[in-house]
Design an enzyme around this catalytic site. Structure first.
Site, mmCIF file in Angstrom:
data_model
loop_
_atom_site.group_PDB
_atom_site.id
_atom_site.type_symbol
_atom_site.label_atom_id
_atom_site.label_comp_id
_atom_site.label_asym_id
_atom_site.label_seq_id
_atom_site.Cartn_x
_atom_site.Cartn_y
_atom_site.Cartn_z
ATOM 1 N N HIS A 19 3.988 3.979 -14.211
ATOM 2 C CA HIS A 19 3.292 2.801 -13.682
ATOM 3 C C HIS A 19 3.260 1.756 -14.789
ATOM 4 C CE1 HIS A 19 1.625 5.177 -10.273
ATOM 5 N NE2 HIS A 19 1.772 6.161 -11.141
ATOM 6 N N HIS A 197 3.183 9.478 -4.174
ATOM 7 C CA HIS A 197 2.349 10.433 -4.890
ATOM 8 C C HIS A 197 1.761 11.398 -3.859
ATOM 9 C CE1 HIS A 197 2.605 7.575 -8.128
ATOM 10 N NE2 HIS A 197 1.716 8.165 -8.880
ATOM 11 N N GLU A 200 -1.279 15.683 -6.174
ATOM 12 C CA GLU A 200 -1.852 15.572 -7.530
ATOM 13 C C GLU A 200 -3.281 16.113 -7.456
ATOM 14 O OE1 GLU A 200 -2.409 11.524 -8.876
ATOM 15 O OE2 GLU A 200 -2.582 12.101 -10.980
ATOM 16 N N ASP A 279 1.202 7.211 -16.980
ATOM 17 C CA ASP A 279 0.460 6.075 -17.554
ATOM 18 C C ASP A 279 0.295 6.330 -19.051
ATOM 19 O OD1 ASP A 279 -0.501 4.645 -14.958
ATOM 20 O OD2 ASP A 279 -0.988 6.765 -14.642
HETATM 21 N N1 HPA Z 1 -2.142 8.838 -9.620
HETATM 22 C C1 HPA Z 1 -2.431 8.010 -8.630
HETATM 23 N N2 HPA Z 1 -2.428 6.698 -8.763
HETATM 24 C C2 HPA Z 1 -2.088 6.189 -9.946
HETATM 25 C C3 HPA Z 1 -1.760 6.999 -11.011
HETATM 26 C C4 HPA Z 1 -1.780 8.397 -10.840
HETATM 27 O O1 HPA Z 1 -1.504 9.209 -11.745
HETATM 28 N N3 HPA Z 1 -1.476 6.180 -12.048
HETATM 29 C C5 HPA Z 1 -1.607 4.923 -11.610
HETATM 30 N N4 HPA Z 1 -1.996 4.919 -10.339
HETATM 31 ZN ZN ZN Z 2 1.545 8.179 -10.999
#
Ligand code: HPA
Ligand code: ZN
Length: 339
Positions: A19, A197, A200, A279
């Site tokens: 990101h 995503h 997670e 990040d």
């Molecule tokens: N997860 C979800 N959203 C995000 C992330 C992440 O690791 N980094 C920046 N936005």
């Molecule tokens: Zn991410």
């Protein structure tokens, strides 16, 4: 450098989960804040860095969105992107696929064109001056509603020559992929490559939805897919890449300690897994740090590390000729390591 760190540094690789707002180092955040006369809710670089203690995704996102407020002018997006690309090239990244979060900025009145202009100028300069290729992927913020995402997609239409994909990020729990089924359908019809995503913090079911409803080409993270054996079989069978981010997982408490990271299990299951930094300004390391941290903690061999680098190239959105060129560079780096 340790032997392993030297080996990792010598491998040409691609970064596929990054990101751009997450590469904003505190020093640059304060520099940009000052020139735009924006107050950060932290009094110093040290105080900001001290805020980088997170016990879940949302705690991180609160700081990440607060810092992103300093980005206003096209030059800000340029400086941010250029700083990342130089740092990535130092890690032997030859190709980077970069997320940006348009809604984080348009909500504050920043024009879509301002972001794209600044980011793309840096991508072009990296191509010309660093020999680094790239792709740009916009992410819809999943905590916002479908109407916001449709608006963002419309704003991206004139930039289809530069924005190749759409993704889905931000707070995962309670925001399933299916919430964006219609937006992703429209995006696919317009030629954007879909990624998302999933898994997670959200359940395996969200990974399945991302595959079946959003029809994604890659899963970002995907850790929780391991809870569902049928889903694992499908991911292996279709060789759907997972863009895994070890230091992010540690910092956001997706894993308790690096030694219990599932990456080795994923490799052994035959999943197409890649290593990425997510990040890096917030999670304590860029891509090589991620490779080394996870390889050391799990006792990965050099063959595993080479497999990860190879997967990163194969899972990229590059065309076949560019993939072959990078695989060739990788094979040469393995067979003829520098003295
Ligand atoms: N997860 C979800 N959203 C995000 C992330 C992440 O690791 N980094 C920046 N936005
Ligand atoms: Zn991410």
């Amino acid at each position: 450098m340790t032997d392993l760190a030297t080996f990792v540094a010598g491998l040409p690789k691609a970064e596929l989960h990054l990101h751009i707002e997450g590469t904003l180092e505190p020093e640059l955040a304060f520099t940009i804040a000052e020139r735009n006369a924006i107050d950060l809710p932290y009094s110093s670089v040290d105080e900001l860095r001290a805020a980088y203690r997170f016990s879940n995704l949302q705690q991180f996102l609160d700081v990440y969105y607060a810092c992103a407020r300093v980005l206003v002018e096209s030059r800000d997006f340029y400086d941010l992107t250029w700083a990342y690309l130089v740092r990535a090239r130092d890690d032997n990244v030859r190709h980077a696929e970069i997320f940006f979060d348009p809604e984080t900025h348009t909500a504050r009145g920043v024009a879509f064109e301002t972001m794209v202009e600044g980011i793309c100028q840096a991508l072009d300069d990296a191509h010309d001056k660093l020999g680094l290729t790239s792709r740009l992927i916009l992410c819809f913020l999943r905590h916002l509603d479908e109407a916001n995402a449709f608006e963002t997609l419309e704003a991206a239409m004139p930039h289809r020559d530069r924005i190749v994909g759409v993704g889905l990020d931000s707070g995962e729990r309670g925001n399933p992929p299916s919430k964006f089924a219609r937006v992703f359908k429209r995006a696919r019809e317009a030629g954007f490559v879909p990624v998302a995503h999933a898994g997670e913090e959200g359940p395996a079911e969200y990974v399945r939805e991302a595959l079946e409803v959003l029809k994604v080409r890659r899963i970002d993270h995907g850790n929780r897919a391991l809870d569902d054996p049928g889903l694992i079989d499908e991911l292996v069978h279709r060789q759907i890449p997972l863009t895994v981010c070890p230091l992010s997982n540690l910092k956001l408490c997706v894993v308790d300690e690096m030694a219990s990271h599932p990456l080795k299990r994923m490799l052994d299951l035959g999943l197409c897994v890649t290593v990425n930094s997510d990040d890096p300004a917030y999670f304590g390391g860029y891509i090589n740090d991620n490779y080394v941290a996870v390889a050391e903690a799990l006792g990965l061999g050099k063959d595993d590390v080479v497999r990860l680098a190879r997967n990163s190239i194969e899972a990229s959105l590059l065309d076949v000729a560019d993939k072959e060129r990078l695989i060739g560079l990788l094979e040469r780096a393995v067979s003829e390591p520098p003295p």
